[in-house]
Design a protein around this motif. Structure first.
Motif, mmCIF file in Angstrom:
data_model
loop_
_atom_site.group_PDB
_atom_site.id
_atom_site.type_symbol
_atom_site.label_atom_id
_atom_site.label_comp_id
_atom_site.label_asym_id
_atom_site.label_seq_id
_atom_site.Cartn_x
_atom_site.Cartn_y
_atom_site.Cartn_z
ATOM 1 N N PRO A 178 12.770 5.454 0.657
ATOM 2 C CA PRO A 178 11.449 5.184 0.093
ATOM 3 C C PRO A 178 11.405 4.643 -1.339
ATOM 4 C CG PRO A 178 11.397 7.211 1.310
ATOM 5 C CD PRO A 178 12.822 6.768 1.312
ATOM 6 N N PHE A 179 12.238 5.169 -2.249
ATOM 7 C CA PHE A 179 12.105 4.742 -3.638
ATOM 8 C C PHE A 179 12.257 3.230 -3.787
ATOM 9 C CE2 PHE A 179 12.535 9.169 -4.859
ATOM 10 C CZ PHE A 179 11.718 9.221 -5.974
ATOM 11 N N VAL A 210 0.836 -1.194 0.000
ATOM 12 C CA VAL A 210 0.000 0.000 0.000
ATOM 13 C C VAL A 210 0.877 1.253 0.000
ATOM 14 C CG1 VAL A 210 -1.640 1.338 1.356
ATOM 15 C CG2 VAL A 210 -1.989 -1.104 1.055
ATOM 16 N N GLY A 211 1.873 1.270 0.890
ATOM 17 C CA GLY A 211 2.760 2.432 0.960
ATOM 18 C C GLY A 211 3.472 2.667 -0.357
ATOM 19 N N GLY A 212 4.075 1.600 -0.887
ATOM 20 C CA GLY A 212 4.818 1.719 -2.142
ATOM 21 C C GLY A 212 3.896 2.118 -3.277
ATOM 22 N N PHE A 213 2.716 1.514 -3.289
ATOM 23 C CA PHE A 213 1.771 1.837 -4.359
ATOM 24 C C PHE A 213 1.368 3.304 -4.294
ATOM 25 C CE2 PHE A 213 -2.631 2.654 -5.420
ATOM 26 C CZ PHE A 213 -2.592 2.424 -6.775
ATOM 27 N N VAL A 258 11.179 7.817 -14.768
ATOM 28 C CA VAL A 258 11.240 8.330 -13.401
ATOM 29 C C VAL A 258 10.793 7.261 -12.396
ATOM 30 C CG1 VAL A 258 10.337 10.097 -11.833
ATOM 31 C CG2 VAL A 258 10.796 10.667 -14.203
ATOM 32 N N THR A 259 9.848 6.427 -12.805
ATOM 33 C CA THR A 259 9.382 5.388 -11.887
ATOM 34 C C THR A 259 10.052 4.044 -12.149
ATOM 35 O OG1 THR A 259 7.584 4.834 -13.376
ATOM 36 C CG2 THR A 259 7.109 6.421 -11.655
ATOM 37 N N VAL A 260 10.248 3.729 -13.425
ATOM 38 C CA VAL A 260 10.739 2.391 -13.755
ATOM 39 C C VAL A 260 12.169 2.186 -13.256
ATOM 40 C CG1 VAL A 260 11.280 0.810 -15.622
ATOM 41 C CG2 VAL A 260 9.176 2.137 -15.693
ATOM 42 N N VAL A 261 13.017 3.204 -13.420
ATOM 43 C CA VAL A 261 14.413 3.037 -13.020
ATOM 44 C C VAL A 261 14.562 2.727 -11.524
ATOM 45 C CG1 VAL A 261 16.621 4.245 -12.802
ATOM 46 C CG2 VAL A 261 15.393 4.276 -14.973
ATOM 47 N N PRO A 262 13.948 3.527 -10.633
ATOM 48 C CA PRO A 262 14.096 3.177 -9.215
ATOM 49 C C PRO A 262 13.503 1.811 -8.860
ATOM 50 C CG PRO A 262 12.653 5.085 -9.476
ATOM 51 C CD PRO A 262 13.271 4.831 -10.794
#
Lengths: 437, 307
Positions: free
Chosen positions: A372-373, A312-315, A341-345
């Protein structure tokens, strides 16, 4: 207006859970995951029997040729012919040339001529076979009495079962099992973050394109609209996880004891009681531990609980970014570049999680599971090993705090983005949008 | 009373001024045309009225008080590009939007049934929007817009994509809503429909309100309060008889073969005298104020204000 955000959440939720595809993926996903785990082994076992390599052996040392044993994959054919004539044989896939100084040289070198691509498996088999023959012969040259018996007595095959001492009821958990479980959990998270995140993004792009937003946003504030969507999709994700959790828990408490042979279940009971002496001779400790863990409903629920929190947090964290991206573009093609920006981390997180699943205590694993990432994935790889609770709490707290920050930024971009049509914005422009009052 | 007052509203985006001190007043119960070329700032103004974006400066008054988020439930907005969820069922979708506008579920169902029966589309209830044709979807969109009985309705190009029969049906419904007490803001490029349905208009160009007023007044004023007389008889004799009652006389023939005299009545002369004199001199067929078409007004005003 509070009731409106509820309306949005319920619409988002029902639109997805009501679909047939949700039911299908919820049921098929575990089967697919199981398939992914079993498939490599299956393919390997099928692949083994298929290729057969005939190796003609030109033995200049006169020792090896007759002792090489053929098996179903490799057939050895000793020959007295020269290398040149051996090469002309039609039935040969490869020619192995043994040097004359095989016994005397410290590091003898074999030659392997292959007709076509050579298999690594065959090469390894040959090297170890030749090594063994030479070692055996060298040992025999020392002329020790009862050598055979001594060698047999010396042989050993160690089993190890890990028992955590810092736990109240000494749980048995092999690191092998934890590592496998960790990798599985990481993959679950990876899939959820990307799939569900993109779900939020594409649905915002769609709403923007068919101008639904123009109508809805007059009744619901943009930020509420965005949150409603993110929360609605989060509920869908949680629903899916809960269904899986119930399925797995039901399987471990009801199905597993029923299908496992009694002998194994008795051994599991003995293992759980810490009574290793009562184990039967044939017991395979790592299998028993796996069965024990799967049969431990409390352990499974605990893992699924932590998984749900990180999921939930990550989502929420990633979905906010996806929402901002979705609001800023007109179509999926334009989104692909911003998606880095999202896929790399996420992928960095996945790679670090692989490392963390073999050794959960390295500094990299620790920090990556706090930041967090990458924290959701890396932490889930570490959780099965039983790490201190404070680490989980700190990581979760940081994750949720950054989610709030990220939502704030995303809402600012969203508010401007949903009314921008045409040109694809750059990251620089997105940052400028955040600064609009 | 004015249901909506826009006072000196300005709004700028990064590189351009979308609205530059725009003021207008929409009388309650009227049909108000919001005209202007593409990119003039109409949509920005509509978004401000809808409380979607806030103006940089200026004020919007709704129903006597400053416009707030809570007023949005009294506004119905039909955007130019239609906004419906394609995969959602028609009935479910209409209910969703109605509830967003503050209707209870029960009231929404009752209202919705009434509209669906009115438009004879009851059997669409469980269809998905993607199964409907464009015209059908627009009917649904229209119902969604008006379902919550808003005081103020905003239609952005409502007739585009409708066949003449359905366009007419829609026009009648809009008039019926107006007669029921709603105020309608109409944004369109179709000048013929403006002449037909609008009481007042504002013409926006380059973010400024360049022309506002009552439609009939504007059309009359455009030609400087001229009158057109159609008659059978001698034109020279008529102009002599009118004497100093009329100036700037122009003569032409209308398609029916009558002579047409276009004139400007001098201020001292009464219209009745003009008619009397004409009646005595020639066989007068008709006399009417010379009305410009909204098309002429639109094109000239936009040209004059674009420099």
């Amino acid at each position: 207006m509070n009731s409106n955000i509820k309306l949005v959440i319920s619409r988002e939720y029902r639109e997805r859970v009501g679909k047939k595809s949700f039911l299908i993926t919820t049921i098929l996903m575990p089967i697919l995951m199981l398939g992914l785990m079993v498939a490599p082994a299956l393919i390997m076992s099928i692949g083994m029997g298929q290729s057969k390599t005939t190796v003609v052996v030109v033995d200049n040392s006169g020792i090896v040729a007759n002792e090489l044993k053929s098996d179903e994959n490799t057939v050895f054919m000793p020959t007295d012919a020269t290398v040149d004539s051996a090469m002309r044989r039609a039935d040969a896939d490869a020619i192995l040339v043994i040097p004359r100084e095989l016994m005397t040289s410290k590091k003898p070198s074999l030659k392997y001529y292959s007709n076509g691509p050579s298999s690594m498996l065959v090469e390894t088999t040959i090297r170890s076979a030749v090594n063994e023959i030479v070692e055996q012969r060298r040992l025999r040259d020392y002329d020790i009495e009862n050598l055979g018996e001594i060698m047999q007595a010396v042989e050993c095959d160690v089993d190890m079962s890990t028992v955590r001492l810092d736990r109240e009821n000494a749980e048995t958990a092999s690191s092998e099992l934890s590592s496998g479980l960790g990798i599985m959990l990481t993959f679950v998270l990876y899939m959820f973050l990307l799939l569900y995140g993109q779900m939020v993004m594409t649905s915002i792009i769609e709403e923007k394109n068919n101008r639904v937003l123009e109508i809805v946003v007059s009744s619901v504030k943009p930020a509420q609209m965005m949150m409603g969507k993110i929360i609605g999709v989060a509920f869908v994700a949680v629903t899916q996880i809960v269904i899986w959790g119930v399925l797995i828990a039901a399987m471990s408490s009801l199905v597993l004891p029923a299908i496992m042979p009694d002998q194994i279940m008795a051994d599991v009971a003995a293992l759980n009681a810490g009574n290793t002496a009562a184990l039967s001779d044939t017991a395979d400790i790592s299998l028993l531990q796996a069965v024990a863990a799967l049969g431990n409903v409390g352990y499974i629920l605990q893992i699924i609980g932590v998984l749900t929190l990180f999921l939930v947090g990550g989502f929420l964290f990633y979905a906010s970014i996806y929402a901002a991206i979705g609001s800023a573009v007109d179509n999926i093609q334009d989104a692909s570049q911003l998606q880095t920006v999202t896929v790399v981390p996420v992928i960095i997180g996945l790679i670090c999680a692989m490392g963390a699943a073999t050794d959960p205590n390295t500094p990299v694993a620790f920090w990556m599971s706090i930041i967090p990432f990458t924290s959701p994935m890396v932490m889930m790889a570490r959780v099965p090993f039983g790490i201190p609770a404070w680490e989980i709490i700190v990581s979760l707290a940081l994750l949720f705090i950054s989610f709030i920050g990220m939502v704030w930024v995303a809402a600012k971009i969203y508010r401007v983005g949903i009314f921008m049509y045409g040109k694809k914005p750059t990251v620089k422009e997105l940052i400028r949008w955040v600064k609009y009052k | 009373m004015d249901i909506l007052k826009v006072d000196n509203v300005s709004k700028s985006y990064t590189n351009h001024l979308a609205l530059d001190n725009v003021s207008l007043s929409v009388p309650e119960g009227s049909v108000y045309g919001l005209l202007g070329p593409n990119g003039a700032g109409k949509t920005t103004l509509i978004r401000i009225i809808n409380h979607i974006t806030a103006p940089d400066s200026g004020a919007v008054t709704f129903d006597g008080h400053q416009l707030t988020q809570d007023d949005v439930v009294h506004i119905g907005y039909l955007p130019e590009e239609r906004g419906l969820y394609k995969k959602m069922k028609v009935g479910e979708q209409a209910l969703y939007f109605a509830r967003l506008k503050g209707l209870s579920k029960r009231d929404a169902v009752v209202e919705l049934r009434r509209w669906f029966e009115r438009f004879e589309i009851m059997d669409w209830w469980d269809k998905k929007v993607e199964e409907l044709s464009k015209g059908m979807a627009q009917k649904v969109q229209f119902i969604v817009t008006v379902l919550h009985r808003p005081k103020l309705l905003i239609f952005d190009e409502p007739f585009s994509g409708f066949d003449p029969i359905n366009a007419n049906l829609l026009k009648e419904e809009i008039m019926r809503l107006r007669d029921g007490g709603s105020t309608v803001i109409f944004s369109t490029h179709n000048m013929a429909s403006v002449e037909e349905v609008c009481d007042h208009i504002s013409l926006i160009n380059h973010g400024r309100n360049v022309l506002s007023g009552n439609v009939d007044d504007l059309r009359r004023r455009y030609f400087g309060n001229r009158y057109e007389l159609a008659y059978k008889g001698d034109s020279d004799e008529l102009s002599r008889a009118l004497g100093d009652m009329a100036t700037e006389i122009e003569l032409s023939l209308n398609p029916e073969g009558y002579s047409v005299m276009s004139l400007r009545k001098t201020d001292s002369a009464a219209l009745r005298d003009v008619i009397d004199v004409s009646n005595r001199t020639v066989e007068l067929i008709s006399i009417a104020p010379a009305l410009a078409s909204m098309n002429q007004i639109f094109i000239r005003t936009v040209k004059d204000t674009t420099l």
